[in-house]
Design an enzyme around this catalytic site. Structure first.
Site, PDB file in Angstrom:
ATOM      1  N   ARG A  41       0.834  -1.217   0.000  1.00 24.46           N
ATOM      2  CA  ARG A  41       0.000   0.000   0.000  1.00 24.46           C
ATOM      3  C   ARG A  41       0.859   1.254   0.000  1.00 24.46           C
ATOM      4  NH1 ARG A  41      -2.685  -4.270   1.625  1.00 24.46           N
ATOM      5  NH2 ARG A  41      -4.957  -4.359   1.834  1.00 24.46           N
ATOM      6  N   GLY A 110      -0.842 -11.839  -5.307  1.00 24.60           N
ATOM      7  CA  GLY A 110      -2.266 -11.552  -5.466  1.00 24.60           C
ATOM      8  C   GLY A 110      -2.586 -10.115  -5.089  1.00 24.60           C
ATOM      9  N   ASP A 335      -3.882 -15.678   6.892  1.00 24.80           N
ATOM     10  CA  ASP A 335      -2.573 -16.140   6.427  1.00 24.80           C
ATOM     11  C   ASP A 335      -1.842 -16.995   7.465  1.00 24.80           C
ATOM     12  OD1 ASP A 335      -2.938 -14.834   4.020  1.00 24.80           O
ATOM     13  OD2 ASP A 335      -1.968 -12.996   4.706  1.00 24.80           O
ATOM     14  N   ARG A 408       4.220 -19.503   2.674  1.00 26.04           N
ATOM     15  CA  ARG A 408       3.788 -19.763   4.046  1.00 26.04           C
ATOM     16  C   ARG A 408       3.803 -21.265   4.361  1.00 26.04           C
ATOM     17  NH1 ARG A 408       2.851 -14.593   5.378  1.00 26.04           N
ATOM     18  NH2 ARG A 408       1.578 -13.352   3.958  1.00 26.04           N
TER      19      ARG A 408
HETATM   20  C1  S3P Z   1      -4.002  -9.122   1.900  1.00 19.68           C
HETATM   21  C2  S3P Z   1      -5.231  -9.631   2.194  1.00 19.68           C
HETATM   22  C3  S3P Z   1      -5.484 -11.082   2.373  1.00 19.68           C
HETATM   23  C4  S3P Z   1      -4.198 -11.851   2.631  1.00 19.68           C
HETATM   24  C5  S3P Z   1      -3.082 -11.445   1.712  1.00 19.68           C
HETATM   25  C6  S3P Z   1      -2.799  -9.962   1.827  1.00 19.68           C
HETATM   26  C7  S3P Z   1      -3.895  -7.665   1.687  1.00 19.68           C
HETATM   27  O1  S3P Z   1      -6.074 -11.575   1.194  1.00 19.68           O
HETATM   28  O2  S3P Z   1      -4.425 -13.232   2.524  1.00 19.68           O
HETATM   29  O3  S3P Z   1      -1.909 -12.163   2.037  1.00 19.68           O
HETATM   30  O4  S3P Z   1      -2.768  -7.135   1.708  1.00 19.68           O
HETATM   31  O5  S3P Z   1      -4.926  -7.009   1.508  1.00 19.68           O
HETATM   32  P1  S3P Z   1      -7.659 -11.458   0.985  1.00 19.68           P
HETATM   33  O6  S3P Z   1      -7.976 -10.025   1.098  1.00 19.68           O
HETATM   34  O7  S3P Z   1      -7.948 -11.957  -0.388  1.00 19.68           O
HETATM   35  O8  S3P Z   1      -8.259 -12.309   2.045  1.00 19.68           O
END
Ligand code: S3P
Length: 448
Positions: A41, A110, A335, A408
């Site tokens: 962020r 992701g 996580d 992880r």
């Molecule tokens: C994250 C949110 C989570 C988490 C990921 C990081 C984030 O995913 O599992 O490692 O930085 O917003 P989800 O929002 O899909 O649950």
């Protein structure tokens, strides 16, 4: 002990497994690297702010490097990311991102891909293609694309827009009231980013509260953002004010601290202090579960650093009881479940995890992978569509196990190896570098 090969899930593994010796204990102090969510962020918000942003403690790991590389490809100057050095981002303003000539490579991340979708959907007249590694190409993206479409976004990809590579045709977006389909901070944050340049206000309504780093940081950068309703599930952004560059101080990642919390809780004789850990209440589910299990954990030196609560955590070995984790708790520890599965193997009774189907769409299907790998070590557990039942106080035996390319999972299996009766051999340990590049060195240093 540092495995160095880059992670490429598409390539057959040829490297020798990492030997993790049985026996011994853990003692000392450890400083985990910067929070991954806050690191992404700070780079993204810094990029679209006016002026420069200075980031202290940014996580120097593969995932934030992917975010930085994407931003650079769109004309943002991000200084070199090196451990212990502040990172400077020269913001280009809310609408200053250039159309990149090349595909934006999100690697294994992701968060990079989902937040980028929100960031780019409103860049009118520009075209972007987002891609990632084999794991990321299999992860669902319509959970972001569908709600963004309510604001007028145009995103295409394989499987009806669900799978990368994804193409974003930037359009002018309108504000909307959007109920998100899953409790996901990534989905919420993508919508908040898109809302910054929409033509009217946007309200995001989450099914359950998720980590709120975006809300805290967007406010600090000067966005007009309001949090309301039951447990802060209604978040409204009014477009207008530009963001102003800030100094961000990134606390240590509680999701990385989780490996040491469980490692010390289960290893006879262990006593560890983990310094400078982010203790944002939307992330501390792991502490609640370990307390439920009877673990000895003390929060020391609790303080506030740049808008996020922080503290040191002392954890000592002791007997553990089985846990029960149900759906409402999942977003606060999503996580940490792989390593909690390891804790369950060492706890008296049968631990029950339910409502955790989201784990099946993480970097790997973490329910299946942890079930497979812990079973190979002799754990007695059952896999369910949305969870696991794990019988405790099973003596784990040394085995050859595999991270299956998931960071992880790699670190969770390393924690399991500490209580195995013989040496463990771990394939693809280098996956840890996605979020914790110094993990293997820290493990070697803390062992006694
Ligand atoms: C994250 C949110 C989570 C988490 C990921 C990081 C984030 O995913 O599992 O490692 O930085 O917003 P989800 O929002 O899909 O649950």
């Amino acid at each position: 002990m540092t495995p160095s090969a880059a992670v490429d899930p598409g390539v057959d593994v040829v490297a020798a497994p990492l030997r993790l010796p049985a026996g011994g204990s853990l003692r000392g102090r450890v400083k985990v690297p910067g929070d991954k969510s806050i690191s992404h962020r700070s780079l993204l918000f810094g990029a679209i702010a006016e002026g420069s942003t200075r980031i202290e403690g940014l996580l120097p790991a593969e995932d934030p490097l992917s975010t930085a590389a994407c931003l650079r490809a769109m004309g943002v100057t991000v200084s070199e990311i090196r451990a212990g050095q502040p990172v400077l981002v020269e913001g280009v303003g809310l609408d200053g991102l250039r159309e990149p000539a090349e595909v934006l490579d999100c690697g294994n991340s992701g968060t990079t891909m989902r937040l980028m979708l929100g960031l780019l959907a409103g860049r009118e007249g520009r075209h972007f293609v987002l891609d990632g590694d084999a794991s990321l190409r299999s992860r669902p993206m319509r959970r972001v694309g569908d709600p963004l479409a309510n604001m007028g976004a145009h995103i295409q990809g394989r499987d009806n827009g669900n799978l990368a590579p994804l193409a974003v045709q930037g359009r002018s977006l309108h504000g909307a009231v959007i109920g998100t389909p899953v409790a996901s901070a990534q989905v919420k944050s993508a919508l908040l980013l898109a809302a910054l340049t929409a033509s009217g206000p946007t309200t995001v309504i989450e099914p359950a509260p998720t980590r709120d780093h975006s809300e805290r940081m967007l406010r600090a950068f000067g966005a007009d953002l309001e949090v309301d309703g039951d447990q802060g599930r209604f978040i409204t952004v009014r477009p207008g004010p530009g963001l102003r560059g800030q100094t961000v101080v990134v606390p240590g990642d509680i999701s990385s601290a989780a490996f040491w919390l469980v490692a010390a809780a289960i290893t006879p004789g262990a006593d560890l202090t983990i310094e400078n850990v982010g203790l944002n209440p939307s992330r501390t589910g792991i502490l609640d579960v370990l307390a439920q299990m009877g673990a000895s954990i003390t929060v020391l030196n609790a303080r506030d650093v740049a808008g996020e609560p922080v503290g040191d955590l002392r954890v000592q070995h002791g007997p553990l009881r089985a846990f029960r984790i149900e759906e409402p708790m999942i977003p606060r520890l999503v996580d940490e479940i792989p390593v909690l599965a390891v804790a369950a193997c060492c706890a008296e009774g049968v631990s029950q995890l339910s409502g955790a189907a989201e784990l099946r769409v993480k970097e790997t299907d973490r329910l299946a992978v942890m079930a497979r790998q812990l079973t190979a070590m002799g754990a007695r557990l059952q896999e369910h569509p949305d969870g696991l039942s794990i019988e405790g106080v099973t003596a784990l035996h040394g085995a050859e196990v595999d991270s299956e390319t998931d960071h992880r999972v790699a670190m969770s299996l390393a924690v399991a190896s500490l209580v195995a009766r013989a040496d463990t051999r771990l394939r693809r340990p280098e996956a840890a570098a996605v979020s914790y590049p110094g993990f293997w060195d820290d493990l070697a240093r803390l062992r006694c």
